[in-house]
Design an enzyme around this catalytic site. Structure first.
Site, PDB file in Angstrom:
ATOM      1  N   ASP A   1      43.978  71.264-110.546  1.00  0.00           N
ATOM      2  CA  ASP A   1      43.566  72.278-109.560  1.00  0.00           C
ATOM      3  C   ASP A   1      44.677  73.300-109.351  1.00  0.00           C
ATOM      4  O   ASP A   1      45.044  73.633-108.212  1.00  0.00           O
ATOM      5  CB  ASP A   1      43.203  71.603-108.239  1.00  0.00           C
ATOM      6  CG  ASP A   1      42.470  72.549-107.282  1.00  0.00           C
ATOM      7  OD1 ASP A   1      41.832  73.503-107.769  1.00  0.00           O
ATOM      8  OD2 ASP A   1      42.534  72.339-106.059  1.00  0.00           O
TER       9      ASP A   1
ATOM     10  N   GLY B   1      46.379  77.506 -91.946  1.00  0.00           N
ATOM     11  CA  GLY B   1      45.309  77.770 -92.900  1.00  0.00           C
ATOM     12  C   GLY B   1      44.097  76.921 -92.593  1.00  0.00           C
ATOM     13  O   GLY B   1      44.213  75.789 -92.127  1.00  0.00           O
TER      14      GLY B   1
ATOM     15  N   LYS C   1      48.923  68.461 -93.131  1.00  0.00           N
ATOM     16  CA  LYS C   1      47.675  68.699 -93.842  1.00  0.00           C
ATOM     17  C   LYS C   1      46.632  67.733 -93.307  1.00  0.00           C
ATOM     18  O   LYS C   1      46.821  66.514 -93.359  1.00  0.00           O
ATOM     19  CB  LYS C   1      47.863  68.502 -95.344  1.00  0.00           C
ATOM     20  CG  LYS C   1      46.658  68.905 -96.169  1.00  0.00           C
ATOM     21  CD  LYS C   1      46.975  68.802 -97.658  1.00  0.00           C
ATOM     22  CE  LYS C   1      45.818  69.303 -98.499  1.00  0.00           C
ATOM     23  NZ  LYS C   1      46.134  69.233 -99.953  1.00  0.00           N
TER      24      LYS C   1
END
Length: 491
Positions: free
Chosen positions: A330, A204, A229
């Site tokens: 979030d 991603g 990440k």
């Protein structure tokens, strides 16, 4: 002995002086200057000699002490004599008459009124200093004034303040976003304990973070079971690392599961972290399966059974976060991952916030943070107003996500201005049935959705939610539809 005075500076002189010892000015001849001024003792003369008016002595250079004096200054009595032609007589220093005038008026400027917060002496000194500068510079405008003058098109009207601006302070500016350039596949990174990780595939790409499938370089296995990440060194990924180290330690999660008699809790476990090239920061997680966003792109809307199952799992995670003084802030489909065994993970803690440091809930202050921070479609009304997120913020955001996942676009999904989105949320927060009618349309409104959204909308800022009652209502509706938490999801 007779004396006379310098017409330039007013210094007392002896009759035989040709130059003034103070200012160096050449003295006029006795015929031009007139007879010497007589002393106060010469009273026998039948008539007084006339003399030219004595010029006023110019003010001396200003000192720090003189700034404390009044703006009204004394002037020599000769100005009074010049204004009165009938009084044409010699004036001695001991008999000078005081005449006052306003310095600001003499310079052609209005007198500045001192600020009530400052002492009168300081205000007068500032006015004197400012008047002196203007007298030297004339009518030339100062550079500072030219720089601070705002163009007419950029001036903000006082009659139209920004939406949700705090009356007691200015809203904070938006924080800087750190864009991340992708790394080459095959590049290796090293975590803090020396393990090397090889980037296998880019999963991603977001503007501020990247997600890679990685494998440990020393492992002989061809299967990659970890994800990396990647974010900017000084970006929000540091906030996520701080949360994981403070409130998501494996021992803490295990203790919570044992206390609640749970077999699984969707908190990701950080396997490693480190820096790369002095500009990147990365986190290593076990593989958490497929993102919910990829599922929604394929199926558009999920069944009510699946949404209730997801909501119950996320509620478990939120209860753990809130009990450890943090909120997620979030919640959205991009931060929800599902493994094939229907294990639901809530990830993406870059916006996590410690709402209750040391057991004391933060106060509600609008514009104390950046307004509209986060995913504008799902953030709570508190986030739109710039207030710090609280527990009710997470629950309201989860309610918006449930509607979006099951019914499709929300009433404000097509709006582009955050202020317009906030206005719509304010309207429907006060009328939950109208929100459900708009989202469900001709379909039957889910009573479980209505009950959850009504309770979430009624929460106060610092109120503790009843997680048991919220989950019980969703679980009961799930059982009525023939589902169960032990059953797998349909996708």
């Amino acid at each position: 002995m007779s004396f006379h005075f310098c017409p330039k500076c007013g210094t007392k002189l002896q009759p035989d002086f040709l130059f003034c010892p103070s200012c160096g000015e050449k003295l006029p001849a006795p015929a031009a200057a007139g007879p010497n001024l007589s002393s106060s003792k010469d009273t026998d003369s039948p008539e007084r000699p006339t003399c030219a008016p004595v010029c006023a002595r110019p003010p001396l250079g200003k000192t720090r002490k003189s700034f404390r004096l009044d703006r009204e200054v004394d002037v020599s009595a000769t100005q009074a004599a010049s204004n009165n032609p009938t009084d044409n007589c010699a004036v001695t220093p001991g008999k000078q008459q005081a005449v006052t005038f306003n310095l600001s008026e003499a310079l052609g400027r209005p007198a500045a009124s001192p600020s009530p917060s400052k002492s009168p002496a300081r205000a007068k000194a500032k006015a004197l200093r400012h008047a002196g500068k203007q007298a030297e510079e004339g009518s030339k405008p100062s550079d500072k004034a030219a720089k601070t003058e705002e163009p007419p098109l950029l001036r903000r009207s006082a009659a139209s303040p920004p939406a949700y601006a705090s009356p007691k302070g200015k809203a904070k500016k938006a924080k800087r976003l750190f864009a991340v350039e992708p790394l080459e596949v095959g590049e290796e990174v090293t975590d803090t304990i020396g393990r090397k990780w090889k980037l296998e595939k880019l999963l991603g790409h977001h503007m501020t973070e990247l997600l890679y499938k990685v494998d440990q370089a020393s492992s002989r296995s061809r299967e990659s079971d970890h994800v990396l990440k990647l974010g900017a060194k000084d970006g929000r990924i540091f906030n996520e690392l701080n949360f994981l180290q403070r409130a998501a330690k494996p021992a803490m999660v295990h203790k919570w599961k044992k206390r609640k008699n749970m077999s699984f809790l969707g908190i990701p476990s950080c396997f490693g972290f480190g820096l790369h090239s002095d500009s990147y920061r990365f986190l290593i997680f076990p593989d958490m399966g497929r993102s919910l966003q990829s599922v929604i792109k394929e199926e558009e809307c999920l069944s009510e059974t699946d949404v209730l199952h997801l909501a119950c799992s996320i509620l478990d995670v939120l209860e753990y976060l809130h009990s450890n003084e943090y909120v997620h802030a979030d919640i959205r489909a991009e931060n929800v991952y599902i493994k094939p065994q229907s294990q639901v993970y809530l990830t993406g803690y870059c916006h996590s916030f410690r709402y209750r440091p040391c057991g004391q809930h933060v106060q509600y202050h609008e514009a104390s943070r950046t307004p509209h921070e986060g995913a504008v479609e799902f953030i709570s009304l508190d986030a739109h107003k710039g207030a710090a997120p609280s527990r009710r913020s997470d629950l309201q955001t989860l309610g918006y996500c449930m509607l979006r996942w099951h019914t499709g676009p929300l009433p404000w999904s097509d709006l582009t201005r955050p202020e317009s989105v906030a206005a719509q949320k304010q309207r429907y927060l006060e009328d939950v049935p109208a929100l459900l009618l708009h989202c469900f349309g001709r379909k039957k409104v889910s009573t479980a959705f209505e009950a959850y959204l009504t309770k979430a909308a009624a929460l106060q800022y610092s109120e503790e939610p009843d997680y048991g009652a919220l989950k019980a209502g969703l679980s009961a509706a799930l059982l009525q539809l023939g589902g169960a938490m032990e059953q797998p999801l349909s996708f």
